[in-house]
Structure formats: C-alpha cells, structure tokens
Design an enzyme around this catalytic site. Sequence first.
Site, PDB file in Angstrom:
ATOM      1  N   GLY A  16       0.835  -1.202   0.000  1.00 58.03           N
ATOM      2  CA  GLY A  16       0.000   0.000   0.000  1.00 58.03           C
ATOM      3  C   GLY A  16       0.863   1.243   0.000  1.00 58.03           C
ATOM      4  N   GLY A  18      -0.433   4.504   0.189  1.00 58.17           N
ATOM      5  CA  GLY A  18      -1.132   5.701   0.651  1.00 58.17           C
ATOM      6  C   GLY A  18      -0.241   6.434   1.629  1.00 58.17           C
ATOM      7  N   ASP A 212      -8.392  -4.884   0.702  1.00 57.75           N
ATOM      8  CA  ASP A 212      -7.640  -6.102   0.409  1.00 57.75           C
ATOM      9  C   ASP A 212      -6.752  -6.547   1.571  1.00 57.75           C
ATOM     10  OD1 ASP A 212      -8.794  -5.843  -2.062  1.00 57.75           O
ATOM     11  OD2 ASP A 212      -7.049  -4.862  -2.952  1.00 57.75           O
ATOM     12  N   HIS A 233     -20.291   9.488   6.776  1.00 53.89           N
ATOM     13  CA  HIS A 233     -20.086  10.932   6.732  1.00 53.89           C
ATOM     14  C   HIS A 233     -21.418  11.581   6.400  1.00 53.89           C
ATOM     15  CE1 HIS A 233     -18.555  14.851   5.658  1.00 53.89           C
ATOM     16  NE2 HIS A 233     -17.350  14.498   6.036  1.00 53.89           N
ATOM     17  N   ARG A 276     -19.545  13.531  13.796  1.00 58.81           N
ATOM     18  CA  ARG A 276     -20.171  13.046  12.559  1.00 58.81           C
ATOM     19  C   ARG A 276     -21.349  12.124  12.814  1.00 58.81           C
ATOM     20  NH1 ARG A 276     -14.830  12.199   8.771  1.00 58.81           N
ATOM     21  NH2 ARG A 276     -14.460  14.426   8.545  1.00 58.81           N
ATOM     22  N   HIS A 343     -17.951   6.110   4.858  1.00 63.89           N
ATOM     23  CA  HIS A 343     -16.767   6.936   4.701  1.00 63.89           C
ATOM     24  C   HIS A 343     -15.504   6.304   5.253  1.00 63.89           C
ATOM     25  CE1 HIS A 343     -14.565  10.585   4.153  1.00 63.89           C
ATOM     26  NE2 HIS A 343     -14.363  10.775   5.431  1.00 63.89           N
ATOM     27  N   ARG A 384     -14.689   8.424  14.533  1.00 61.67           N
ATOM     28  CA  ARG A 384     -13.479   9.145  14.184  1.00 61.67           C
ATOM     29  C   ARG A 384     -13.752  10.640  14.100  1.00 61.67           C
ATOM     30  NH1 ARG A 384     -10.692  10.879   9.063  1.00 61.67           N
ATOM     31  NH2 ARG A 384     -12.684  10.572   8.069  1.00 61.67           N
TER      32      ARG A 384
END
Lengths: 560, 289, 262
Positions: A16, A18, A212, A233, A276, A343, A384
């Site tokens: 990954g 990111g 994954d 969200h 949220r 989200h 979160r």
Amino acid sequence: MFTNLNPISCDVLVIGAGLAGLSAAAEAARAGKKTIVVSKNHPLKSHSAAAAGGINAAMTPEDAVLHCEETITAGCGLCDRQAVEILCNSAADILGKFRKYGTPFRLNENGEPEGRPFGAMSTPRTRFVGDYTGAALMQTAFEQAEKAGVRFEYDVFLTDLIKDGSRIAGACGIRFRSGTAELFSAGAVILATGGAGALFAVNSNGIGSTGDGCAMALRAGLPLKNWELVQFHPTGLYPSGLLISEAARGEGAVLRNKEMEAFMPRYHEKGDLAPRDAVTRAILTEIKCGRGFGRRGDFVLLDCRALSPERLTERLPEICDLTETMLHIHPSTHLIPVLPTAHYFMGGVPTDTEGHVLDAIGFAVPGLFAAGECSWTGVHGANRVGGNSLLEATVFGRRAGKAAAAETVPASPDPNEALRTLNGRLEPPASASEAEETGKIPSPLECRRELKEILSTSCGAVHTTIRHKQGATRLSLLERRFRKYRFRLPPERACNTELKDWLETDNLLLLGAALLTAAEERSESAGAFYREDQIYAGGSLYHTLTEYRKGRFSAERRPL
Amino acid sequence: MIILRIYRRDGHYDVHQLDIKPETKLLTLFEQIRTGIDPTFAFSSGCRHGICGSCAVKVNGKPVLACKTEIGSFRSGVLRIEPLNSESPKIDLLSDFDGFYRSFSSFPDFLEPNGRPTKENFLPEATRCIQCGICYYSCPSVSYDKEFSGPAAALKQDRFLSDPADTITESRLEEAVGEVYRCVKCYRCTEYCPRSLDPEKAIENIRTRCLTRKEETIGTFHTKALFDSIYHYGKINETFTARYLFGFWGSLPLILSGLPFLFKRRVRLRPVKAANLKEIRRLLEMEND
Amino acid sequence: MIDPIVFFPGCMPASIARHQYRAEQKILKKLDIPYHECPEFSCCGGGHLQDADDIKFLALNARNLAYAEQHGDVLVTGCSTCYRNMAETAFRLQNERLRTAVNARLDAVGAPEYQGKIRIRHMLNFLASPEIFSLLEEQTSSPRPVNVLPFYGCHIKRPSSILPENPDGNMEKLLTLCGYLVRPMRDPYTCCGFHGEITAPSVSQALSAAVSEEAVEQQCPIIATVCPLCSFNIESHQMRNKTKRKMPEIIPFEELLLTSLK
Ligand SMILES: Cc1cc2nc3c(=O)[nH]c(=O)nc-3n(C[C@H](O)[C@H](O)[C@H](O)COP(=O)(O)OP(=O)(O)OC[C@H]3O[C@@H](n4cnc5c(N)ncnc54)[C@H](O)[C@@H]3O)c2cc1C
Ligand code: SF4
Ligand code: SF4
Ligand code: FES
C-alpha cells in the site's frame, strides 16, 4: 493457472502506497533497509490523495491535551488513551516535517499553519491546503520516500500473505500489466492497504478501496477488531455519495431540511459541527420524519451561500469543481443536495502503538505490521474525528516503519507454497457443484453491485438483528453464485481486469460477511454504530474481534 | 442515440449503440459495460470525480478525464474512444504510463530546504496537478523528442524553483535549461489540462529564470536575440536575429536560403522601424520590481 | 458600409511574407473595408518576449492595443501568434491591478493608456463572420476545383480559454465559397513547430514534415495556412529537405481568397 512465480526479495515490504504506506516506507529506508512499496496503482493515485479537509495538529502542548480529550470524548469510550496521546503529541512535529519539505499549508498572519474548525472540536486545529490537503501531503510524502531510496512496484495486485513457519515472510500477487505472478519475500511486512468503503452502495471512497489488506489478514487467520464500526459521513453528494468535505461546514455552511430550517442546533449544542455520528443520525431522522427533499424525500441540503464566492474558490475549490461537474450548480448560488455516505472504517487489523499486528490472544504476529485505515490502533474509538486519520496514517505509519526496520529477520518463504495459495484462490471450491441451482451467475462487478446493495440495507448506519440475519442469508446465496463464475480470459493475460475485479470482489464478500458477524455481536449502540433494536441504553464498552477460520466466521467480545 | 466505438485489445473497435442520457459520464458508461456486457473490458479509474487522474482517455482525438466528461458534450453523435498514449502497447483503454512517471525523475523531484519554512503563503499550481498524463501524452515535443521531460515535469520543476525555501536553484536551472527550450509552444498542455493548470506558463517562467545564468545556450541566446531585435527596430528583423545568433559568416547560409523568397517578391530588404521607437525602448529598459 | 478596422499586419508579413500582406490589403480594399495601420505598432513579442520578461511582454502588447484603440473598435491581424499574444494580454489585463501596473508603465514612457475596450480578431474569423462573408459571396467568381488541405495551426485555437473566437470550420467555409475542394485534415490544429525552429530543430522539422506529408497523402497540391509563421516553417523545411517528389505549395488562405475575388 500460474506455473511459476517471479521472486523479489527485500528487507521491508510495504503493501500500500497511501499516506500510511509512504510514511512507513520512508522511515524503513532511512534506517538503511532495502524497502519496496507495492501498490495496486501508482502511489499518487492512492485514496489518501482524495482526502480533502485537512490534518489535525495541535501546535501547543496545552492544545494537544485538549485535542486528546476531544478525540476520546468523540470516540465514545472506545479509544485507547495511550494511542491517542501519542497521536496528539506527535502532531506538531509531523506537521513541521511536512512543512519543511514543502507541503504548502495555508498560513495565518504569524506565518504558522492556519487552523480550520472541524467537527467535534473546540479550537480550529485542522491544518489545510485548500481542500486538497491529502494530495498535497501525498506529493511531499512520495517525494521524500523516493529520496530516501524506496523502490516502488506499482500496478501489482497482492492477494495473500505468505508465511515462513509462524512468521509472515512476504506476499504474493499478480503484476497487472504483464499478468505474471510475483512473490515478494521480506524480513518484515507492513500492511497499509486503506479502507473498504467499496462495501457500500453510497460511499465516498475511491473504486480501489476494497479492503484487500484486511481480507489478507483474515485469510491468514488473523482477527479484525471492531470491524463493525463504520463511519457514515453526513454530507455525501446526492446520489453518488462523493464527499463534500466537512471543511464546508467548518467554513460556515449549514444543513437545511425541506422547511429550509437549519435543523442541527435542535440536535446538538455544537450545531452543524457536532461529531459526525450525531449529524448523520440527525439527517436520517429528518429524512425519516418526512422533512427530506426530493421526490423520494431522501436527501437534505447543504447551504454554502453564506460564504462569499471568493472564499469558496480560494478555500473550497474542489467542492465547487465537484458540484459543477456533477450537478452543474455552484455552491455560491445553489444549495447542495447531500445524504450520509459510508466513509471510514474505524476498525481493522489490531495493532499496538508500534504497529505490531496482534493475534486473537493479543500476541504480536512475528513479521507483520500494519498502519493507516486498514489498522485498528485505538485512536478513533467508536467515532473518528475528521482530520485525525491523515494524522494517524503518518504518525503510526512512521512508527510501524521504524519498528519493522528494527525487527527484520531474513526470511525465505516457500515459493511452491505461495504458488499453491495463489492458484488456490482461483480454483472453484469443490462444494460449488454444477448441478446446484443458484440462479444467474453474476459478473464480478454485478456481484459487487449486489453485495453493496445487501450491505447498505442490512448493515448501514442503522442496525437491527433482523436486518443482519436477512443480510447474512442473502450474502451466502450471492457468494454461492459468485463462486461459479467462469473466467473468460486465462488468468495470466496482461491487464486482466476481469481477474482483478473478481479477486477484489472475493475480498469484499469476505469482509462483508465479517461485517455482518461483527455487527451482530455488538448489541448496543456505540458512537457511529447505532442500533434501533437496542434493549437497554448503556454504553457498550467492549471491543469485538472477528475471525475467519475453516470457512466460518466468529466474533467475540473483548474488554477494553 | 449515441454510437460509441471503443478501442479493444487486438486493435478492433467495439461498437455500442446506446440510448442514454446525454449527461451520463463516460466513466459511468464504461462501468456499465464492464458490469453488464463485457467483464474483460479494461479501463482504469479511481476517485470517480476528477482528482486522482486515473481515467484519461481520448475521445475523437481529444484527451479528457472519463469521470468528468459527459457523453453529450461532443458535437458528434459518434464517439471514438481510445487510450491516451498511442505509442505504447495498448490494451483496451489502458496504456503504459511509465514514460510519464519517469519524466519527473529527470530532476531532483523534491524540495531541498534550507531548514526554515517560509512565513509567507505560497500555494504553487503544481500542487493541484493530478498526474493524469494528459499534457504529457498530447505534447508534440514529447512524442518526437524522447529526451524532453514534458509539461507536467516543468510545472513541478517551476514549483520548486519558485519555492522560497529551496536551496538548489543553480543545479535545477542547469538541468532545466536543457529541457525547457524543447517546447514548441503549441499550448496543447494548457488547453487540455483537466485542472485548468498552465504548464506552458511554467515553461516560460523557467525560461525567464534561465536568462540569469552566466552560461549561454542556444535557447537563452535566441530569446536575447529577439529581445534585442525588438529593442533596435521595434520589430523582429530576421537578418538581424540570424546575425546575432550565428555571427556574420554563420548566418550567411541561412540568409542565402531566403533568396528564393526574395525572387518571389516576398521580402522587403530595407528594415522597417516602428514609429515612436523611443517608447518601446524605454518600456524594454524599465526595471522590474 | 463596414465599420473601419485597425489592421495589425505583424512583423513577418510586413518584412518577409509580403505576399500575404499584399493579399490582405487587397482584400480589404476590394471589400471596401476602411482600415488603419498604426505606424507605432511594435512586434507582439513573437512568442518569445514572454520568455524574457512577462511584464514587458504585457506592456509592449498593451501599447499596441492602446494605439489601436485610438483608431477603431476592432483590431484584425493575419498572424496567429500576434493574435494569441494580444488576446492573452487583453485577457490578463482584465485584472484591474495588473492593468493599472501596466498602464503606469505606458504612462511613464508617454504612450497612450490601454482601456481594455478593443476587440481582437483574427483575419480568418473576421472574413468568415456573417457580414463580411455575405460581401464575399457577392464577389467570388471562377471556381477552382483543386484539392486544398486546410491547416490551422495552434495559436488561432489554443489556449481556447483566453482566445475570443473559435475558428472551427472557418477556412472550410471560405475556401469552399471560392470553389476549392477542401479535404478534411486529420488534426488541423496540430503544431507547425515554428517556435522550436532554433531551439528544438528536430521536433520542428518533424512537425512541419508531417503536415506536408499529409497533403501528399491526401493528394492536395495546396496547403492553405492562416499564419505566416506556419507557412514559413513548412515551406523552409520543404526547401531544406529536398525530395524528388513534388511537394505541395503553401499558400496563405488570403491569397487563395484573393484569386477568386472579382
Ligand atoms: C473523500 C475522503 C476525504 C477524506 N478527507 C479526510 C480529511 O480531510 N482528513 C483526514 O484526516 N482524513 C480524511 N479521509 C480519510 C483518509 O483519507 C484515509 O483514512 C487515509 O487516507 C487512509 O490512508 P491509507 O494510507 O491507510 O490508505 P490509502 O490511501 O487508501 O492507500 C491504500 C494503498 O494500498 C494499496 N493497495 C490496496 N490494496 C492493495 C493490494 N491488494 N495490493 C497492492 N496494493 C494495494 C493501494 O494501491 C493504495 O496505495 C478522507 C477519506 C475520504 C474517502
Ligand atoms: S506548449 Fe510546449 S510543453 Fe506544452 S504541449 Fe506544446 S510543446 Fe508540449
Ligand atoms: S498538468 Fe494538468 S494535464 Fe498535466 S498531468 Fe497535471 S493535471 Fe494532468
Ligand atoms: S477517476 Fe479519478 S480522475 Fe477520473
């Protein structure tokens, strides 16, 4: 079927690319380890680059304490205090590093990064670059990882973790462009594959957020922690669910119902900037009470007209661009139709504060680390706070990278074993007999669409046991049809989209079933998880652990 | 009714005739094809709303992002859809982007900071670049000159050059001076950039910076020749610039090659000067602040 | 009676592409369009002054536009690069602050003030606009059934966000009126490479050659152009790379138009 694997070895394998993966990799490479980052598309196309609103950072120790408290309060008692403290106390330092290496944060008149108010927070501490903060951070992180000597292998789809004895010693997968099978063997493996938003019909995530890494962990016999805690969200663009960042409300936009009433103050003292989960439930309540807009009354409106057009184009250019391309409206003149959208996954592969992945008993799994959205570090609890996940990805990504670099052990996974695992994925299981009548065999994407529909109705923002049960039944029927799919192209064909879609859908089916199992285990509401059929209202102060063994899912509770 | 002709892996085109709302996005349509018609149909996508740069394709020759482009936005009712990069081996709508990604490594692709982050707001355009490759694969200079790193790389380079915190301007310029003059100013990059960025302007900015270097190259010299020609005549004078660039003898072949034009009565020998030349000269002499 | 225009020939037609210059003047005369050419006009920067100094580039162009404003409301030029540069100037100087800064410079050297009123048009778009086109319709004679490849080049079209007009189909419209057989070019807005002539000669060569080649392929003895720089580059590359094959002639569309005017 694949007949051989192309072996590649390194000290640290990061799955990954990111923000979490890049942060980890740069750290490992700086420690002198041969580091490879594998990603299923180019690093800069990772989902982190879509993050918009900003990254939370308290610039003073006092504010860090406050940040910590507010994160824990929003997390509804399910946070791990130690992890939250690490998160909040490292923020100023992390932000300084990003600034130093060129992330062009918006500065205030003192030359310090400006803060923007975000949900559930009392001081404006979300630092931002327009409303494309994720992209800006990703560019810097990518540049620095490259500079540190990290090797990138992109367009490689990893399917399974490979063991050497009890140690995780690498991963195997398929190089998309050439259609060859690859085996990466490594002294330490870091999972940083992001979330699984693609489980839901209306979601804000990119197409590649198929979880994954979490599926790999499940299949390797490892548990997922609090997997049922999914954040919805409040403001996804109607009808697709593409994100309208919280930055909009941070800058002063308000939600309105059919009567044009700004309804949030009725629900929460923080009004439009409530946590949220509160906003999402408020919107759902408004819709349920018939105060939604549209023919079906299934959305509400976000009103940005109070913001001047200049402020909009300067601070929220992406939102303007999004509404203009998708709906041909401009937020300065029109109200934006929004609805809650799936989200973020608060849960994931459980880790300690150094990124070690923990097994069901709570022991560290040798050779395996995790960071970012795919991991559970305990910082988000049951809800979160916006802007905390980019911070989590960098802070815990770095820590995992450091720990992994310090603990690499030469490993030599058995290539035959890997080949068997990979080919095993593609073989239809013996139980799927031809004679069985199961209805139309769906294409991988048709199956995914059906799966999304099932999960959205049975396991969305509002939970009941009855829906979970119905969902589980439908899911197992779908799975049986899915297994019968016959590939049109041989697996080793170059750019085999069919195979990739199938493998991703396979992962999603696994994760979907895990989600239903975990959700059923949590019997009371907690933060983002809301049960309508809740019997008594007490906080559900426990974690869930979901496992997949011998084709069966099981979930159990763990005390805090 | 819209007719789509979509490039497929062995070189043929699939034809789809569809009754579909004109405001449908191309990407939605591709997804529908892959879901319901042909699961092997390869294209790439990511964010679904124009911020990841994964989904660029060519429609009737024009490069666009599939997720932001409406089917009805073309004048023609027949859409020929092809992969962006026409040189690499193509599979359906995918093409190889390695060349593009490599173009960024032709220079130090990171900030070399002096330790003190700036106190001034600095928001470079390059931060909004989504690496979609559209500019690179539509740049004619890139397609004929494999050494040119192309428009997106220039945009990025300009970003570092204009960052007040960067410390390696000299070596960046040394690298850049060999790059930026390869552009032929066709403005395709600026025209097609889905983020409305202006890589061509970035190239101009870098060229301006190159003039500050002591060492001359043909590029910087050419710019100065034109500048001086305008200074002397108020106009561009071809013989003047040729002599300036190549010296008297060096320019002779070039000037002689213009003889046929002279015989065709196309050339005016006596150079014209602009009236009020003094104004022009003073404009060009002015100090910038 | 058509309103008077300001005619901006550009450096190249006035010096080494005088055939185009003469054709333009004759067309304007034949159509009875009063025009004025300011002797004060300078170069537009030729596509390279902005490489040297952006603000001076703006100032020089603003000066031209300011002089033009004194003589009419429309400025017409037959050079795509001049057109693009002036359009860029006009576009960017819509910004109040920048315009004030540039005007301060003009004022300091004694040039008139640029007000941002003048409309900038390319000769092609001007001649193809309805009122002029109807004049042309009355005047054309003697159809010439020859294949022509209409080559537009870059600067008349790109970047379209700053250019005032879209030239699509205008050359086809005018040349068809004159009886030419206009062939569809694969990419009429491709680049001729002129601006890389000195600094990127191989690219420039390849681009020009591609245009000539397409004309040969499409059996066009004539390539019609809308910009003197395109004509020059394609032609000079043809001359430098002599082949035995017969190469197409490059002719400014104004000349083609003129030959069929009564
Ligand atoms: C629209 C949107 C806006 C957001 N805005 C904010 C915000 O303002 N502030 C904030 O703090 N958070 C925000 N978030 C959340 C935040 O962006 C994510 O939680 C965070 O980016 C996750 O980062 P990551 O590194 O864990 O994973 P990702 O960035 O998702 O990266 C996953 C990586 O794994 C690779 N990968 C996945 N599967 C495989 C495989 N099988 N084989 C090989 N490689 C694989 C992918 O290629 C990719 O590189 C937002 C999220 C969304 C959806
Ligand atoms: S303007 Fe220059 S960089 Fe941009 S596409 Fe044209 S040749 Fe390439
Ligand atoms: S500059 Fe524009 S066209 Fe080029 S890669 Fe970046 S976003 Fe794409
Ligand atoms: S899918 Fe991300 S830009 Fe189109």
